[in-house]
Scaffold this active site. Structure first.
Site: not given
Length: 612
Positions: A2, A27, A74, A98-99, A485, A489, A492, A508, A607
């Site tokens: 947002c 964002r 968003w 926002n929020g 990581e 990547k 996403e 395992h 973001k």
């Protein structure tokens, strides 16, 4: 996540608001909207999709005004639709938010009883109606907002305008970032200073609980109804360039910026083969007293913290614990005296990490415990930097791509510098060892440049991933977090399901997933775990898995049937996690491009995660 832009000026600001929204597109968002006050009316346009759709609508309707607010949404409450897009209007009030308002349903039921009709599924609309209702008993927009704020539970940044106040913009910050851009004969607000940099480089950073009233020539800030002041800070415009330049995507540009970003980050701390005396000098007495480290972070920053744990314990014999902030803040952790609570965040506004920090500080104060807090962050003006005892900045410059690249590797560089500083203060690492590590650090930018020479080779391998649905990343030691990581990547930005695992855990469970359709990415630096890793590779190949190996050029790992190898320049094992981050970033980038996804703004992601 947002974005808010608003302003009050003598000139038409519709194009300024649109440009601000464009600069906030990184964002992540699903819809956009704008509202202006003009001749006693609220003029509003909202569109699903890109800001360009809104821009076209504003041009076609010729919306103009000197007071306005704009927003990229968003979705949280309600689907991405035009009715759910901001700004929301009640009577002559328009609002952006926002929020999350946690008690919105309770407030909504009350407002319905009063006769208010809701046109959206959002939590935001309740705020607009509450302010509209409060204005029935006061002609002051500021007083109405001050009356409503105590009713709200949750996190919010607000921009509010009203037709009866054509030269007044009200803004509120509680748990979500907001800045004021200071102009000449005009003033602006935004959730990110980046949106306002074309028109001003002077900013006031609002603090928790601040309510501000902006006119063209005045800025008033109130806390609990009392007028207060906040400093105005001037930014160096030379560090704010966010253009893609010659690159197709921000992510690729930021991958290639890593050698320079690492150089900038380490240069603030190093002088030849030793640490500069002024590096974290204000923290020396605190470092001397700490007995352990507690790292709190989310996402990619959490992976950086996992690697730092190895360094703290291996290099300077200091216990280190690492936790995901969203779990840490809710599990009633024991606050331990003489602990350094280290928060890692690219933006410095990550909601869960900030909440965990604040809760830890409150509990430590209540128990009279002596703790130290510190932020590792890329934004010098962020909440996290302001609210901790000490900070160490990652000098990565603006990172626009949602998938973190240079912010991650500069976090690793900064964390290693911190380890060396604490070890030096506590005398748990020798001068010779510090000098050796610093020499290797100075060499890292060159190694990264050499690693980037593998780009074409990695692109060729990426074509073998395009039709895959699943992928496994394996690493050992400090490369287990790099495997995590790498999986993050890939998933996403390419939307391929990927998992990162410690290679020793294969038997395992994960080995059951391996077949001839499962690509396995292996991280193989030249370290003491290499022989064991080679055994893990044999286990995978025996089950038909196809290996994609990023291996030290002296590892002895060769290309063979169903085993692809990209040679990575040899590097000290301690610093290898920084170097091996680049190949997995390039792999994920190229796979995503080949699959046709939105690399810089992947679906459903933002973001800066400023809400839970």
């Amino acid at each position: 996540m947002c974005g808010i832009v608003g302003g009050v000026a003598e000139r038409n600001i519709s194009h300024i608001l649109i440009e601000g929204l464009k600069r906030l597109e990184y964002r992540g968002y699903d819809s956009a909207g704008l509202a202006l006050i003009n001749q006693g009316q609220v003029l509003r346009e909202r569109r699903v999709g890109k800001v360009a759709n809104l821009e076209q609508a504003v041009l076609e309707s010729d919306l103009k005004g000197t007071l306005g607010i704009a927003h990229t949404r968003w979705a949280t409450h309600g689907k991405p639709t035009e009715h759910n897009a901001h700004p929301h209007v009640s009577g002559n009030v328009a609002i952006v938010h926002n929020g999350i308002i946690e008690n919105y349903q309770e407030l909504k039921d009350h407002l319905k009883d009063l006769g208010y009709v809701f046109t959206s599924q959002t939590d935001t609309e309740v705020i607009a109606h509450l302010i509209n209702d409060a204005l029935k008993t006061t002609p002051s927009l500021l007083a109405a907002v001050q009356q409503v704020i105590p009713l709200l539970k949750g996190a919010y940044a607000l921009g509010i305008i009203h037709t009866d106040h054509p030269d007044e913009l009200i803004t509120v910050r509680e748990g979500s970032p907001l800045v004021i851009g200071v102009g000449i004969g005009e003033n602006f607000i935004s959730s990110d200073q980046l949106a306002l940099l074309p028109i001003t480089n002077r900013f006031i950073y609002l603090e928790e609980g601040d309510i501000a009233r902006l006119t063209r020539n005045t800025i008033e800030i109130f806390v609990n109804g009392q007028l207060t002041s906040r400093p105005t800070k001037e930014l160096d415009a030379t560090v704010t360039n966010a253009s893609k330049g010659e690159y197709k995507h921000y992510m690729l540009k930021e991958i290639y910026e890593q050698p320079e970003a690492i150089k900038q980050t380490i240069s603030q701390a190093l002088n030849d083969d030793h640490l500069r005396e002024d590096f974290l000098a204000d923290a020396v007495s605190d470092f001397a007293n700490i007995q352990q480290i507690q790292i709190i972070a989310c996402g990619t920053s959490y992976h950086a913290g996992m690697i730092a744990k190895y360094w703290f314990e291996q290099l300077i014999d200091l216990p280190c614990h690492v936790e995901i902030a969203s779990e840490y803040r809710y599990r009633s952790p024991v606050i331990v005296d003489r602990t350094l609570y280290l928060c890692i965040s690219q933006s410095g506004e990550t909601a869960d990490t900030l909440a965990a920090l604040r809760d830890t500080q409150k509990r430590a104060t209540a128990k009279n415990l002596n703790i130290i807090t510190m932020a590792i962050c890329n934004v010098a003006t962020s909440s996290m930097v302001r609210e901790t005892n000490h900070c160490l900045l990652t000098l990565a410059g603006p990172e626009i791509g949602v998938a973190s690249t240079k912010a991650f590797t500069t976090q690793l560089a900064a964390l290693l510098l911190l380890v060396l500083k604490i070890g030096e203060v506590k005398q748990t690492i020798s001068v010779a060892q510090i000098a050796k590590i610093i020499t290797e650090l100075w060499h890292i930018p060159k190694v990264l440049l050499d690693t980037l020479q593998n780009d074409d080779e990695i692109l060729a391998l990426s074509e073998l991933f395009v039709e895959k649905q699943h992928c496994l990343f394996l690493g050992r030691g400090t490369h287990f977090p790099i495997a995590l990581e790498g999986a993050l990547k890939l998933k996403e930005i390419s939307y391929i399901h990927a998992e990162g695992y410690a290679a020793g855990e294969l038997k395992h469970g994960p080995l059951a997933l391996v077949d001839n359709e499962m690509p396995i990415v292996i991280l193989a630096p030249q370290d003491e775990m290499l022989d064991k890793l080679k055994s893990n590779m044999e286990e995978v190949q025996a089950r038909g898995g196809e290996l994609f190996v990023f291996a030290d050029e002296h590892s002895g790992i060769k290309v063979k049937d169903r085993q692809h190898v990209v040679n990575v320049p040899s590097v000290d094992p301690l610093l290898a996690p920084i170097v091996y981050s680049l190949p997995i970033q390039l792999l994920s980038y190229h796979v995503a491009v080949l699959r046709g996804t939105d690399v810089d703004q992947p679906r459903n992601l933002a973001k800066s995660v400023t809400v839970e």
